[in-house]
Write a protein that holds these residues in place. Structure first.
Motif, mmCIF file in Angstrom:
data_model
loop_
_atom_site.group_PDB
_atom_site.id
_atom_site.type_symbol
_atom_site.label_atom_id
_atom_site.label_comp_id
_atom_site.label_asym_id
_atom_site.label_seq_id
_atom_site.Cartn_x
_atom_site.Cartn_y
_atom_site.Cartn_z
ATOM 1 N N GLN A 295 0.728 -1.215 -0.171
ATOM 2 C CA GLN A 295 -0.212 0.022 0.087
ATOM 3 C C GLN A 295 0.792 1.407 0.031
ATOM 4 O O GLN A 295 0.637 2.189 -0.545
ATOM 5 N N ARG A 296 2.085 1.302 0.765
ATOM 6 C CA ARG A 296 2.630 2.474 0.806
ATOM 7 C C ARG A 296 4.213 2.292 0.588
ATOM 8 O O ARG A 296 4.607 1.071 0.899
ATOM 9 N N ALA A 297 5.058 3.159 0.110
ATOM 10 C CA ALA A 297 6.410 3.326 -0.143
ATOM 11 C C ALA A 297 6.920 4.364 0.384
ATOM 12 O O ALA A 297 6.430 5.326 0.477
ATOM 13 N N TYR A 298 8.226 4.081 0.970
ATOM 14 C CA TYR A 298 8.976 5.085 1.475
ATOM 15 C C TYR A 298 10.330 5.519 0.619
ATOM 16 O O TYR A 298 11.030 4.490 0.311
ATOM 17 N N VAL A 299 10.370 6.702 0.201
ATOM 18 C CA VAL A 299 11.513 7.192 -0.637
ATOM 19 C C VAL A 299 12.326 8.232 0.015
ATOM 20 O O VAL A 299 11.986 8.930 0.553
ATOM 21 N N ALA A 300 13.653 7.572 -0.103
ATOM 22 C CA ALA A 300 14.772 8.366 0.329
ATOM 23 C C ALA A 300 15.115 9.478 -0.431
ATOM 24 O O ALA A 300 15.422 9.278 -1.682
ATOM 25 N N ASN A 301 15.136 10.872 -0.152
ATOM 26 C CA ASN A 301 15.432 11.918 -1.054
ATOM 27 C C ASN A 301 16.736 12.489 -0.631
ATOM 28 O O ASN A 301 16.832 12.827 0.631
ATOM 29 N N LEU A 302 18.086 11.925 -1.171
ATOM 30 C CA LEU A 302 19.308 12.170 -0.826
ATOM 31 C C LEU A 302 19.687 13.650 -0.375
ATOM 32 O O LEU A 302 20.342 13.945 0.831
ATOM 33 N N LEU A 303 19.000 14.646 -0.769
ATOM 34 C CA LEU A 303 19.089 15.956 -0.276
ATOM 35 C C LEU A 303 18.016 16.508 0.212
ATOM 36 O O LEU A 303 18.051 17.901 0.118
ATOM 37 N N GLY A 304 17.245 15.822 0.583
ATOM 38 C CA GLY A 304 15.938 16.428 1.133
ATOM 39 C C GLY A 304 14.739 16.717 0.405
ATOM 40 O O GLY A 304 14.818 16.578 -0.987
ATOM 41 N N THR A 305 13.883 17.376 0.845
ATOM 42 C CA THR A 305 12.734 17.964 -0.018
ATOM 43 C C THR A 305 12.376 19.546 0.556
ATOM 44 O O THR A 305 11.959 19.684 1.717
ATOM 45 N N PRO A 306 13.114 20.446 -0.124
ATOM 46 C CA PRO A 306 13.142 21.876 0.402
ATOM 47 C C PRO A 306 11.734 22.169 0.825
ATOM 48 O O PRO A 306 10.726 21.933 0.044
ATOM 49 N N PRO A 307 11.590 22.924 2.125
ATOM 50 C CA PRO A 307 12.835 23.300 2.895
ATOM 51 C C PRO A 307 13.202 22.257 3.820
ATOM 52 O O PRO A 307 14.106 22.590 4.618
ATOM 53 N N LEU A 308 12.765 21.193 3.758
ATOM 54 C CA LEU A 308 13.428 19.973 4.657
ATOM 55 C C LEU A 308 14.886 19.641 4.502
ATOM 56 O O LEU A 308 14.839 19.342 3.518
ATOM 57 N N LEU A 309 15.662 19.489 5.301
ATOM 58 C CA LEU A 309 17.142 19.170 4.740
ATOM 59 C C LEU A 309 17.281 17.828 4.662
ATOM 60 O O LEU A 309 18.166 17.563 3.861
ATOM 61 N N SER A 310 16.517 16.985 5.045
ATOM 62 C CA SER A 310 16.614 15.468 4.996
ATOM 63 C C SER A 310 15.100 14.807 5.230
ATOM 64 O O SER A 310 14.542 15.184 6.300
ATOM 65 N N SER A 311 14.993 13.996 4.188
ATOM 66 C CA SER A 311 13.390 13.394 4.333
ATOM 67 C C SER A 311 13.279 12.140 3.469
ATOM 68 O O SER A 311 13.984 11.673 2.618
ATOM 69 N N LEU A 312 12.109 11.669 3.981
ATOM 70 C CA LEU A 312 11.671 10.350 3.303
ATOM 71 C C LEU A 312 10.342 10.986 2.650
ATOM 72 O O LEU A 312 9.493 11.714 3.373
ATOM 73 N N THR A 313 9.924 10.481 1.592
ATOM 74 C CA THR A 313 8.488 10.752 1.075
ATOM 75 C C THR A 313 7.728 9.423 1.057
ATOM 76 O O THR A 313 8.250 8.499 0.687
#
Length: 595
Positions: A399-417
């Motif tokens: 149902q869900r997937a977790y994606v690592a964003n190496l350089l974040g999701t601005p303005p977040l410095l570090s993130s999973l989507t």
């Protein structure tokens, strides 16, 4: 592309293909060169003195070009002095095109490749009138954030640059202590002179086995090992989870195995499929003997490989492209077709649901995720806003997937989507660094993860475990709340994670790091580090450098995902599996088998 830079041809380029073009200002002559290579640590290399950093005066130019490398790269700014003219530099797609650029603003400029984002090269533009090498007053990151040059995150990035590009500073667990001893070079930061040596550190090294054995074995891509008889680095290292001893290394000497990055088995565990990330090839070898059975070209920079539960076909992510290659499995895999992941996507560490219905790709070059229906082979591209989405994994129910964003999701410095897979939409972002102050460096809670990479979901669906390369930490997210509930220490270049079976029930998370030669074992029942296993082999005289280093892809067997494991369990007792594999399966609990 950089404003004010135009494509010009010199005499040599006019005779060459487009890929050999030099992107430059007409008449501009470089004062220094950085060549992009396949050499561990020195992926950007000054051909004059062999370093990954060059020093220029204001107004002088640097040329960055392809050197001894078997694949294409991007030339991309990672950070630069705030206000620097015509920055950032960013090539949208990998190529062989070079760049020549004059740099006017004093300070530190760091370059990387978006496909292979631990490739680092740097230029310091130094004003002769100031004391010390100029780092700058403020540095702008590729995410658009500007930070003081004396901030904690700026200092971490500076130290990390020297660790990454200096193999002598990698953490060798055969030594009693890890010493990052930086030279006494004066740096000018915000007008103040400090010594680079102030960023030195030391830590004791400790190896220890988990008290409870695992089931099966763990393969780790020791991607940076230099082997006699090869010109390119890398091997696959096997650890016996029953006793935590190193069994052997598959080196691909005749094939000149190049940066082996990730692995996956067939459903019988007879073969292991091995990608070569700085190359164009997929290598196949027999799991028990290590004999290579195939080494076939599949496309530029194959990153990850998976099979589809049910039909055992291969799906190879081609990082320098817009597709995943579907292949027939076995001893000699053969391409069936290419499946589009969307325009300019650059798929990296993908995921296939347990029922085999969907494939999810993180698109490193497109700030998006693609959900592909594997029955129709149609893709839906989902913009996420993440910078270099690099790895994804999903919940057991698909149902869900977790994606690592190496350089974040601005303005977040570090993130999973978080992605709704069947709904084919973005749900939310998780702030992995919510408890970290990038200016002061204060850590006020568990949410401390910087530069996340592999991020699998536990087989019971309870947790997401993420390797964070800059913070040298492992973050654990509770999937019920999508909050970070635990942060554990890791190594420099913390990178690869996957789950394996624990004897008697439960699971281990195995974590490998690029710039250390150990494998961490995390007990998922206790959420604590239960072991640290050496990946180096001092008895192997064919290893000439970087013994056990470069840990990236991790493959524990038996597979823990029930969709895959069910296919293997169906073959049990039918003389389809080796005695060793049958022995592993007999050790599994009902919960581990998913029954």
């Amino acid at each position: 592309m950089v404003a004010g830079i135009i494509l010009s041809w010199n005499v040599q380029a006019a005779k060459a293909d487009l890929d050999d073009a030099v992107l430059s200002t007409p008449g501009l002559m470089p004062s220094a060169t950085l060549e992009m290579t396949d050499e561990p640590g020195l992926w950007f290399k000054d051909p004059v003195d062999g370093d990954a950093l060059v020093v220029l005066k204001p107004g002088q130019a640097v040329q960055i070009k392809m050197g001894d490398t078997r694949t294409e790269h991007t030339i991309t700014s990672l950070l630069w002095p705030a206000g620097a003219k015509d920055f950032p530099i960013d090539q949208d797609q990998p190529s062989n095109v070079s760049i020549t650029k004059a740099l006017d603003t004093p300070g530190l400029y760091v370059f990387t490749c978006k496909v292979h984002p631990y490739m680092f090269g740097a230029v310091v533009v130094d004003d002769p009138a100031t004391e010390g090498l100029d780092i700058g007053s403020e540095l702008t990151l590729v995410t658009g954030v500007t930070v003081p040059a004396d901030s904690d995150i700026a200092k971490r990035l500076l130290r990390t640059f020297f660790v990454v590009t200096t193999p002598d500073l990698w953490r060798d667990y055969r030594e009693p202590e890890w010493k990052v001893s930086l030279p006494d070079i004066p740096l000018n930061i915000k007008g103040q002179t400090i010594s680079l040596s102030a960023l030195s550190l030391s830590m004791p090294n400790k190896l220890f086995n988990p008290k409870t054995p695992g089931v099966g074995e763990v393969w780790v891509n020791t991607q940076f090992e230099m082997i006699e008889g090869k010109t390119k680095p890398g091997s696959a290292t096997r650890i016996d989870a029953a006793n935590w001893k190193l069994v052997n290394k598959v080196k691909g000497v005749e094939q000149d195995l190049n940066h082996p990055h990730n692995m996956w088995p067939d459903q019988r565990y007879q073969y292991i499929y091995q990608t070569q990330w700085f190359d164009k090839r997929l290598m196949t070898f027999e799991r028990e003997s290590g004999k290579v059975t195939s080494n076939v070209e599949v496309g530029e920079s194959p990153s990850h490989v998976l099979t589809r539960p049910g039909d055992d076909n291969l799906y190879v992510a081609i990082n320098n492209s817009e597709h995943v290659v579907k292949m027939k499995g076995g001893s000699r895999p053969a391409a069936i077709k290419s499946i589009s992941t969307g325009k300019n996507s650059g798929p990296h560490g993908h995921f296939i649901t347990d029922d085999g219905k969907y494939m999810v790709t993180p698109n490193a070059l497109a700030s998006s995720v693609s959900v592909v229906d594997l029955d129709t082979e149609k893709n839906t591209m989902i913009p996420t806003g993440g910078v270099i989405p690099i790895a994804v994994w999903g919940t057991p129910d698909g149902q869900r997937a977790y994606v690592a964003n190496l350089l974040g999701t601005p303005p977040l410095l570090s993130s999973l989507t978080v992605i709704d897979i069947p709904g084919k939409k973005k749900l939310s972002d998780i702030d992995l660094a919510a408890d970290y102050d990038p200016i002061s460096g204060k850590i006020s809670g568990e949410a401390y993860g910087l530069l996340p990479i592999q991020t699998p979901v536990s087989p019971d669906g309870k947790y997401v475990v993420t390797a964070n390369t800059l913070s040298m930490s492992i973050t654990i997210v509770d999937t019920a709340t999508n909050k970070v509930v635990k942060s554990l220490p890791c190594e420099a270049g913390c990178h690869g994670v996957h789950f394996g079976m624990k004897k008697g029930g439960g699971y281990y998370a195995y974590v490998a790091s690029k710039f250390a030669n150990n494998l961490l074992v995390v007990d998922m029942d206790k959420l604590e580090v239960a072991g640290s296993i050496l990946l180096a082999d001092d008895k192997d005289s064919s290893i000439k450098a970087h013994n056990g280093m470069g840990g990236q892809g991790v493959l524990p067997l038996p597979l823990v995902e029930h969709g895959y494991l069910a296919q293997t369990l169906k073959l049990s007792g039918k003389k389809e599996l080796s005695p060793q594999v049958e022995g592993w399966l007999k050790q599994l609990t009902k919960e581990q088998k998913g029954i």
